[in-house]
Design an enzyme around this catalytic site. Sequence first.
Site: not given
Length: 161
Positions: A8, A68, A141
């Site tokens: 992420d 992502e 996160d």
Amino acid sequence: MSIFLGIDPGTALTGWGIVEGNGVDVRLVAYGVIRTPAKQPLSDRLLTIYQEMQRLLDTYQPDQAAVEQVFFRKNVSTALSVGHARGVVLLALAQARVPLVEFKPTEVKQAITGYGGADKRQMQEMVRLLLGMNDIPRPDDAADALAIAICCHNHVGARWS
């Protein structure tokens, strides 16, 4: 068993999560964040992310990675910052020759909770349950990165079936 790395990306915090699986079962290996000081120049922050990514890749030697995708945010400077971090992550993965798949946030939510509009709390709770953890992984996160790693495992596992 294959090793899956989920990332992420972010400039202040880049979450990472590592799971191991065989296409059906998945288990937690490790997770955390790469932190960079806000007062550091951007170039130094990106160098830290890159070096830590290299360390993670050397330590865990993942078979597959997932990152992502950046989605449009209202704050353009935040989107640019995430884009810089994401670029450094992609570079480290490419140099290590780790196969990469990218997921939209809604795809990760759908894979983890069955609902593409799931909220953060629902996602975190499902990550905890899927990995048999006592507590929700922190910070957010890292939990997001684990969700991405699980999504990667499921995506690759679907190809194994």
